[in-house]
Enzyme design. Structure first.
Site, PDB file in Angstrom:
ATOM      1  N   ASP A   1       0.874  -1.157   0.000  1.00  0.00           N
ATOM      2  CA  ASP A   1       0.000   0.000   0.000  1.00  0.00           C
ATOM      3  C   ASP A   1       0.921   1.219   0.000  1.00  0.00           C
ATOM      4  O   ASP A   1       2.108   1.127   0.294  1.00  0.00           O
ATOM      5  CB  ASP A   1      -0.962   0.011   1.203  1.00  0.00           C
ATOM      6  CG  ASP A   1      -2.150   0.942   0.934  1.00  0.00           C
ATOM      7  OD1 ASP A   1      -2.071   1.766  -0.007  1.00  0.00           O
ATOM      8  OD2 ASP A   1      -3.159   0.868   1.657  1.00  0.00           O
TER       9      ASP A   1
HETATM   10  C1  BGC Z   1      -4.971   3.387  -0.102  1.00  0.00           C
HETATM   11  C2  BGC Z   1      -5.038   2.415  -1.253  1.00  0.00           C
HETATM   12  C3  BGC Z   1      -4.822   3.161  -2.540  1.00  0.00           C
HETATM   13  C4  BGC Z   1      -3.474   3.854  -2.474  1.00  0.00           C
HETATM   14  C5  BGC Z   1      -3.118   4.609  -3.728  1.00  0.00           C
HETATM   15  C6  BGC Z   1      -3.732   4.254  -0.132  1.00  0.00           C
HETATM   16  O1  BGC Z   1      -3.819   5.299   0.766  1.00  0.00           O
HETATM   17  O2  BGC Z   1      -5.045   2.698   1.120  1.00  0.00           O
HETATM   18  O3  BGC Z   1      -6.257   1.735  -1.259  1.00  0.00           O
HETATM   19  O4  BGC Z   1      -4.921   2.300  -3.628  1.00  0.00           O
HETATM   20  O5  BGC Z   1      -3.497   4.780  -1.400  1.00  0.00           O
HETATM   21  O6  BGC Z   1      -3.851   5.769  -3.854  1.00  0.00           O
END
Ligand code: BGC
Length: 726
Positions: A233
């Site tokens: 993530d």
């Molecule tokens: C989120 C993800 C997301 C990623 C990219 C993170 O803060 O938890 O679900 O895909 O950011 O934007």
């Protein structure tokens, strides 16, 4: 490209080039290697459609009017359809547009289990039941990946709250992990053959999930055989050595010091100064690059024969509307107030700010620049046309405080702020930021205006619920109460107009106890995508017979939720999942706790009868079971409609503690008025297993099992029994 060619490519790459491929070189891309024809790997959010484009190394959106896309129903809505074909068509459109926008991986779908009704991201997830999640995630992944784009099932694993999401540590029994939290991911890998998995921010048993030895090396790679790309993530990596050794292939983050990422210069530094064994490290890096090249190869990124994807066209619009329609859940229709008769409608009053609100731009990384969004108010007007006067009153005051995701701190983007605050605020309530007296005065004024207008309308439709100030990434709710004093408004409206139709637009359950006894007609619709408003109108006026069913229990209040009862939500440093396997209906059902609406619940404008369940054990060996279940389903009303037949399994004399029953099969079946059909469903070994911690495996015990044919988790239509000898 053959395996040998991929190996040859790997052998031609320098260490610098390999490292460039395994970490972000932009917020949503890695580096390619031009001299060898390896393109950069481009990702994009997200689960409700392809997110707008940002500049490569700032969080400034590019801002051209060319990244508007289909706004898809959120995953909670999709799950509420209980329709695998719609999961497939929604995935297909998402993949097509992602590819059409030049992406290689779409960061979707989200499938974390709804452990409590309060998690801010529940709208992005598919419910509380691992079987339902598994059945929906497979077709959505298959749909996405048809267009030579990778899905990325997230967030692996036990990411069930936003509060302190970056550092909270989850303690959960192995059994609950295996039975509740992992099956959706396993189905995506084994059956859906998904090419991408995203790690979770939180820790599990003291270790960060994005480079978790047990989760990634043991379970994901070894047990499930996942050979695709495991991406962190954004900002979820915290340790170079662990990242090197443990299963992750690509580190992404939210800051633009790309070379300083854990899997960038620090990794090269560790190899150069001998902090890691050089041979082991190089082999591990090769393995990561191999995963990436394999996926690139399967997506035809290396041979030029790739799908070009596309944009929303007429058929997509129809599929989206159908998904939105089938997601609408009719919760109450006591006096058959619904459907409303369009011909009798001279003057209709619509009350409630959500009638007029667009939700696509909110929610966090699931935000969408929608091609369009039909609000409920617009949908109602579209359906009724010019002969009905539609009067709109907001009813409650929701000052537009903007997207809280964009206003949480000092940086230009909430995505960064939310992480700076250790990922996830402890439940800010946007309302409190508004001057309370002003809010109260405005609410009073709007309330009076609505009550007055209600007197002489032919019908009153209330459209309230939540917004993405509540259903949002980076924040959980503190309780299930409706914001903006909506309880009072609904209660007052029902006093002057007991026939008020109450509809709620939200991504999570709300506490309805203040007025639930008094309301006769109650409809729950979700953030149901760009066609959501017209779909809701079609249900209200009977042009579509509702068939949505809840993918999660609606408890009376959050206080009934097991995690809350145990004081284990949102917790502090550690959250102990003391409720164990008793999540959602497994708890309410087993412990006899009253709910507002049970899991699987949903009414129709027609009546279905389910009877005559009979089962035949076709195979009964230790390794394999097969049970054929048949029953008769009749539509005894005078309208066509779709029923969701649910089969739950209950162990009659369990050797270990088990939930009273568990969902193990379902089918959505469309029947004409008066039609009866015999339905056959198959149950396999998985339908009868539990995770045995002693032997580290799923086990089935010999003995008797009840098969319950049900309309929802609390309404059993018929029961039969089978016996396993081994
Ligand atoms: C989120 C993800 C997301 C990623 C990219 C993170 O803060 O938890 O679900 O895909 O950011 O934007």
């Amino acid at each position: 490209m053959t395996k040998e060619k991929i190996e040859k490519l790997i052998s031609q790459l320098t260490l610098q080039e390999k490292v460039g491929m395994i970490h972000g070189d932009g917020f949503f891309t890695t580096k390619g290697v031009e001299r060898l024809g390896i393109p950069p790997f481009k990702t994009s959010d997200g689960p409700r459609g392809v997110r707008k484009d940002f500049e490569n190394d700032t969080w400034k959106e590019i801002g051209l009017n060319c990244d508007d896309v289909s706004y898809l129903p959120c995953n909670a809505a999709l799950a509420a359809t209980w329709n695998r074909a719609l999961a497939y068509s929604t995935g297909k459109l998402l993949g097509k547009e992602a590819r059409g926008r030049g992406k290689d991986m779409i960061l979707a779908p989200g499938i974390n289990i709804m452990r409590t009704p309060l998690c801010g991201r529940n709208f992005e997830y598919m419910g509380e039941d691992p079987y339902l999640v598994s059945e929906m995630v497979v077709p959505i992944v298959q749909g996405i990946e048809e267009n030579d784009v990778s899905a990325c099932v997230k967030h692996f694993a036990v990411n069930n709250q936003e509060t302190r999401r970056l550092d909270v540590n989850v303690e959960v029994s192995e059994r609950a992990l295996r039975e509740i939290y992992l099956p959706g991911f396993e189905a995506a890998v084994r059956r859906g053959k998904v090419k991408g998995i995203m790690g979770a921010y939180n820790k599990l048993r003291g270790r960060h999930c994005c480079h978790h030895e047990y989760l990634l090396n043991e379970i994901l790679r070894k047990e499930w055989g996942f050979a695709g790309i495991m991406v962190s993530d954004w900002g979820g990596v915290h340790d170079t050595r662990e990242a090197l050794m443990n299963g992750i292939d690509m580190e992404m983050s939210v800051t633009n010091d790309f070379d300083a990422y854990f899997m960038a210069d620090p990794l090269i530094g560790m190899i150069e100064n001998g902090a890691v064994d050089r041979k082991t490290a190089l082999a591990k890096i090769d393995e990561k690059v191999r995963h990436i090249l394999n996926v690139m190869n399967r997506l035809h990124m290396l041979d030029g024969e790739r799908s070009a994807g596309g944009y929303n066209d007429y058929n997509d619009k129809a599929a989206l509307r159908q998904t939105a329609r089938e997601s609408v859940v009719l919760l109450k229709n006591d006096k058959e107030l619904l459907p409303l008769d369009k011909r009798k409608m001279k003057r209709l009053l619509v009350v409630g700010e959500n009638a007029n609100r667009k939700h696509a731009p909110g929610g966090g990384s699931a935000e969408i620049k929608a091609l369009y969004e039909i609000t409920p108010l617009m949908g109602i007007q579209m359906l009724l046309g010019g002969n009905t006067e539609v009067v709109y009153k907001p009813g409650y005051f929701n000052e537009d405080i903007g997207n809280i995701w964009a206003n949480t701190g000092d940086s230009e983007n909430g995505q960064v702020d939310s992480l700076n605050q250790s990922g996830g605020m402890t439940q800010a309530t946007p309302e409190l930021e508004i001057k309370e007296t002003h809010q109260m005065e405005m609410n009073e004024k709007y309330l009076q205006e609505a009550l007055e207008a209600a007197q002489d309308a032919d019908a009153v439709i209330f459209v309230g619920g939540l917004t993405h100030d509540y259903d949002t990434e980076g924040q959980d709710r503190t309780d299930m109460k409706l914001p903006y004093d909506q309880d009072r408004l609904i209660a007052e409206l029902l006093k002057v107009r007991p026939d008020t139709v109450v509809t709620l637009v939200a991504g999570s359950p709300v506490d309805m106890s203040a007025w639930i006894e008094d309301v006769n007609a109650l409809v729950f619709s979700w953030y149901a995508g760009m066609e959501g408003g017209i779909a809701l109108a079609e249900v209200l006026f009977g042009e579509f017979n509702p068939s949505g069913h809840l993918p999660e229990t609606f408890p009376v209040s959050e206080k009934d939720c097991p995690a809350v009862v145990l004081g284990e939500f949102p917790g502090e440093d550690n959250v102990n999942y003391g409720e164990d396997i008793y999540v959602g209906y497994r708890y309410y059902d087993t412990y006899d706790v009253e709910t507002a609406f049970p899991f699987g619940y949903g009414l129709s404008y027609t009546d279905f009868v389910m009877t005559g369940i009979r089962a035949e054990v076709i195979e009964d060996t230790a390794e394999s079971k097969e049970v054929k279940v048949r029953f008769d389903l009749s539509n005894i009303g005078d309208r066509a409609g779709a029923a969701v037949a649910q089969i739950y399994v209950a162990d009659k004399r369990p050797k270990v503690r088990k939930a009273a029953k568990e969902l193990k099969a379902f089918e959505k079946i469309y029947l004409e008025a008066g039609e009866t059909r015999e339905v056959t469903l198959m149950l396999e070994r998985e339908a009868f297993t539990y995770y045995d911690e002693a032997s580290h495996s799923f086990k089935v015990d010999a003995g008797s099992y009840m098969l319950l044919l049900a309309k929802n988790a609390e309404e059993i239509a018929d029961i039969t029994e089978i016996e396993f000898a081994v």
